[in-house]
Scaffold this active site. Structure first.
Site, PDB file in Angstrom:
ATOM      1  N   GLU A  40       1.733   1.417  -4.815  1.00  0.00           N
ATOM      2  CA  GLU A  40       1.050   1.701  -3.541  1.00  0.00           C
ATOM      3  C   GLU A  40       2.065   1.755  -2.411  1.00  0.00           C
ATOM      4  O   GLU A  40       1.981   2.554  -1.504  1.00  0.00           O
ATOM      5  CB  GLU A  40       0.002   0.624  -3.270  1.00  0.00           C
ATOM      6  CG  GLU A  40      -0.718   0.789  -1.951  1.00  0.00           C
ATOM      7  CD  GLU A  40      -1.505  -0.458  -1.602  1.00  0.00           C
ATOM      8  OE1 GLU A  40      -0.893  -1.496  -1.326  1.00  0.00           O
ATOM      9  OE2 GLU A  40      -2.742  -0.362  -1.606  1.00  0.00           O
ATOM     10  N   HIS A  49      -6.982   6.065   3.140  1.00  0.00           N
ATOM     11  CA  HIS A  49      -8.110   5.218   2.728  1.00  0.00           C
ATOM     12  C   HIS A  49      -8.342   4.141   3.775  1.00  0.00           C
ATOM     13  O   HIS A  49      -7.537   3.952   4.695  1.00  0.00           O
ATOM     14  CB  HIS A  49      -7.885   4.628   1.332  1.00  0.00           C
ATOM     15  CG  HIS A  49      -6.966   3.445   1.273  1.00  0.00           C
ATOM     16  ND1 HIS A  49      -7.236   2.320   0.559  1.00  0.00           N
ATOM     17  CD2 HIS A  49      -5.777   3.190   1.869  1.00  0.00           C
ATOM     18  CE1 HIS A  49      -6.269   1.452   0.689  1.00  0.00           C
ATOM     19  NE2 HIS A  49      -5.362   1.947   1.479  1.00  0.00           N
ATOM     20  N   CYS A  98      -6.155  -3.500   7.283  1.00  0.00           N
ATOM     21  CA  CYS A  98      -6.471  -2.413   6.335  1.00  0.00           C
ATOM     22  C   CYS A  98      -7.936  -2.010   6.436  1.00  0.00           C
ATOM     23  O   CYS A  98      -8.366  -1.066   5.777  1.00  0.00           O
ATOM     24  CB  CYS A  98      -6.104  -2.861   4.918  1.00  0.00           C
ATOM     25  SG  CYS A  98      -4.380  -3.349   4.819  1.00  0.00           S
ATOM     26  N   HIS A 140      -5.778   4.457   6.957  1.00  0.00           N
ATOM     27  CA  HIS A 140      -4.305   4.595   6.926  1.00  0.00           C
ATOM     28  C   HIS A 140      -3.960   5.318   5.619  1.00  0.00           C
ATOM     29  O   HIS A 140      -4.830   5.617   4.819  1.00  0.00           O
ATOM     30  CB  HIS A 140      -3.630   3.213   6.997  1.00  0.00           C
ATOM     31  CG  HIS A 140      -3.989   2.323   5.868  1.00  0.00           C
ATOM     32  ND1 HIS A 140      -5.140   1.540   5.845  1.00  0.00           N
ATOM     33  CD2 HIS A 140      -3.384   2.091   4.675  1.00  0.00           C
ATOM     34  CE1 HIS A 140      -5.202   0.866   4.721  1.00  0.00           C
ATOM     35  NE2 HIS A 140      -4.167   1.197   3.974  1.00  0.00           N
ATOM     36  N   ASP A 160      -5.070  13.901  -4.208  1.00  0.00           N
ATOM     37  CA  ASP A 160      -3.925  14.237  -3.349  1.00  0.00           C
ATOM     38  C   ASP A 160      -4.376  14.904  -2.048  1.00  0.00           C
ATOM     39  O   ASP A 160      -5.213  15.810  -2.043  1.00  0.00           O
ATOM     40  CB  ASP A 160      -2.957  15.171  -4.096  1.00  0.00           C
ATOM     41  CG  ASP A 160      -1.656  15.367  -3.318  1.00  0.00           C
ATOM     42  OD1 ASP A 160      -1.091  16.471  -3.378  1.00  0.00           O
ATOM     43  OD2 ASP A 160      -1.230  14.403  -2.627  1.00  0.00           O
ATOM     44  N   HIS A 161      -3.822  14.380  -0.934  1.00  0.00           N
ATOM     45  CA  HIS A 161      -4.161  14.865   0.415  1.00  0.00           C
ATOM     46  C   HIS A 161      -5.670  14.778   0.676  1.00  0.00           C
ATOM     47  O   HIS A 161      -6.265  15.672   1.286  1.00  0.00           O
ATOM     48  CB  HIS A 161      -3.623  16.288   0.630  1.00  0.00           C
ATOM     49  CG  HIS A 161      -2.158  16.288   0.937  1.00  0.00           C
ATOM     50  ND1 HIS A 161      -1.216  16.058  -0.042  1.00  0.00           N
ATOM     51  CD2 HIS A 161      -1.462  16.419   2.100  1.00  0.00           C
ATOM     52  CE1 HIS A 161      -0.005  16.074   0.513  1.00  0.00           C
ATOM     53  NE2 HIS A 161      -0.116  16.287   1.792  1.00  0.00           N
ATOM     54  N   HIS A 176      -1.065   6.239   2.210  1.00  0.00           N
ATOM     55  CA  HIS A 176       0.039   5.823   1.325  1.00  0.00           C
ATOM     56  C   HIS A 176       0.596   7.042   0.613  1.00  0.00           C
ATOM     57  O   HIS A 176      -0.140   7.993   0.320  1.00  0.00           O
ATOM     58  CB  HIS A 176      -0.466   4.836   0.263  1.00  0.00           C
ATOM     59  CG  HIS A 176      -0.965   3.558   0.805  1.00  0.00           C
ATOM     60  ND1 HIS A 176      -0.136   2.589   1.340  1.00  0.00           N
ATOM     61  CD2 HIS A 176      -2.216   3.084   0.949  1.00  0.00           C
ATOM     62  CE1 HIS A 176      -0.866   1.587   1.755  1.00  0.00           C
ATOM     63  NE2 HIS A 176      -2.134   1.844   1.528  1.00  0.00           N
TER      64      HIS A 176
HETATM   65  N1  LIG Z   1      -5.070  -6.884  -3.982  1.00  0.00           N
HETATM   66  C1  LIG Z   1      -4.859  -5.920  -3.059  1.00  0.00           C
HETATM   67  N2  LIG Z   1      -4.489  -6.249  -1.809  1.00  0.00           N
HETATM   68  C2  LIG Z   1      -4.255  -5.253  -0.901  1.00  0.00           C
HETATM   69  C3  LIG Z   1      -4.390  -3.908  -1.240  1.00  0.00           C
HETATM   70  C4  LIG Z   1      -4.815  -3.587  -2.575  1.00  0.00           C
HETATM   71  O1  LIG Z   1      -4.991  -2.413  -2.930  1.00  0.00           O
HETATM   72  N3  LIG Z   1      -5.025  -4.626  -3.436  1.00  0.00           N
HETATM   73  N4  LIG Z   1      -4.137  -2.934  -0.330  1.00  0.00           N
HETATM   74  C5  LIG Z   1      -3.759  -3.232   0.906  1.00  0.00           C
HETATM   75  C6  LIG Z   1      -3.595  -2.136   1.883  1.00  0.00           C
HETATM   76  O2  LIG Z   1      -3.950  -0.913   1.298  1.00  0.00           O
HETATM   77  C7  LIG Z   1      -2.258  -1.983   2.567  1.00  0.00           C
HETATM   78  O3  LIG Z   1      -2.071  -0.721   3.092  1.00  0.00           O
HETATM   79  C8  LIG Z   1      -1.089  -2.238   1.662  1.00  0.00           C
HETATM   80  O4  LIG Z   1      -0.476  -3.348   2.123  1.00  0.00           O
HETATM   81  P1  LIG Z   1       0.665  -3.333   3.249  1.00  0.00           P
HETATM   82  O5  LIG Z   1       0.656  -4.691   3.784  1.00  0.00           O
HETATM   83  O6  LIG Z   1       0.554  -2.248   4.256  1.00  0.00           O
HETATM   84  O7  LIG Z   1       1.950  -2.953   2.437  1.00  0.00           O
HETATM   85  P2  LIG Z   1       3.141  -3.883   2.157  1.00  0.00           P
HETATM   86  O8  LIG Z   1       2.622  -5.163   1.541  1.00  0.00           O
HETATM   87  O9  LIG Z   1       4.154  -3.137   1.356  1.00  0.00           O
HETATM   88  O10 LIG Z   1       3.667  -4.153   3.623  1.00  0.00           O
HETATM   89  P3  LIG Z   1       4.807  -5.130   4.078  1.00  0.00           P
HETATM   90  O11 LIG Z   1       4.269  -5.697   5.359  1.00  0.00           O
HETATM   91  O12 LIG Z   1       6.030  -4.286   4.286  1.00  0.00           O
HETATM   92  O13 LIG Z   1       5.001  -6.195   3.022  1.00  0.00           O
HETATM   93  C9  LIG Z   1      -3.548  -4.600   1.358  1.00  0.00           C
HETATM   94  N5  LIG Z   1      -3.859  -5.581   0.364  1.00  0.00           N
HETATM   95 ZN   LIG Z   2      -3.742   0.848   2.097  1.00  0.00          ZN
END
Ligand SMILES: Nc1nc2c(c(=O)[nH]1)N=C([C@H](O)[C@H](O)COP(=O)(O)OP(=O)(O)OP(=O)(O)O)CN2
Ligand SMILES: [Zn+2]
Length: 135
Positions: free
Chosen positions: A125, A15, A34, A40, A79-80, A42
């Site tokens: 996620e 996404h 993002c 990227h 999925d995928h 998940h």
């Molecule tokens: N309120 C939300 N904030 C964010 C979402 C979401 O869905 N709702 N999604 C993202 C991105 O999809 C991102 O890929 C996920 O965050 P990411 O920083 O990669 O994952 P982590 O927090 O687990 O990473 P760390 O850096 O290891 O903490 C972003 N925000």
């Molecule tokens: Zn993401």
């Protein structure tokens, strides 16, 4: 006597966080990395939690085999796939996990034989980011 049951499934989706309601500049500013145009991915964990009375005849709250089949139908949609490109719902709605867990909730609820049993859906996620939706 009230019981709950839960089934978990994993799926992989790509996404890009990008809202059509904002300018490119605002998207970059709010979503940061993002918002990368190439997206990227998940490996999500989707949890469906049901709650209610057990049927005394079957001893079951809900038939797991049926739930498995109904969740598989929903997984086929995501999925995928690239959520923003392959799933119509996300053509106009940002593919945040809040919107995705609600999409999954609504999608499984419409397939359940007893939708009133659906308590909530939980979406992991990443290892660190978990989202829950219920009505
Ligand atoms: N309120 C939300 N904030 C964010 C979402 C979401 O869905 N709702 N999604 C993202 C991105 O999809 C991102 O890929 C996920 O965050 P990411 O920083 O990669 O994952 P982590 O927090 O687990 O990473 P760390 O850096 O290891 O903490 C972003 N925000
Ligand atoms: Zn993401």
């Amino acid at each position: 006597m009230v019981f709950t049951m839960e089934r978990r499934e994993t799926f992989s989706s790509a996404h890009r966080l990008h809202s059509p309601a904002m300018s490119d500049e605002e998207n970059k500013q709010i979503y940061g990395k993002c918002n990368n145009p190439n997206g990227h991915g998940h490996n999500y964990v989707w949890r469906v939690i049901l709650k209610g009375e057990v049927d005394p005849r079957t001893g079951m709250l809900y038939d797991l085999a049926a739930l498995k089949k109904q969740m598989a139908e929903v997984l086929d949609i995501v999925d995928h796939k690239h959520l923003d490109k392959d799933v119509e719902y996300f053509q106009t709605v940002p593919s945040t996990s809040e919107n995705l867990v609600r999409f999954l909730y609504d999608s499984i609820k419409s397939r359940l034989g007893r939708p009133e049993l659906l308590k909530e859906c939980v979406l992991h996620e990443t290892e660190k980011n978990v989202f829950t939706y219920s009505e």
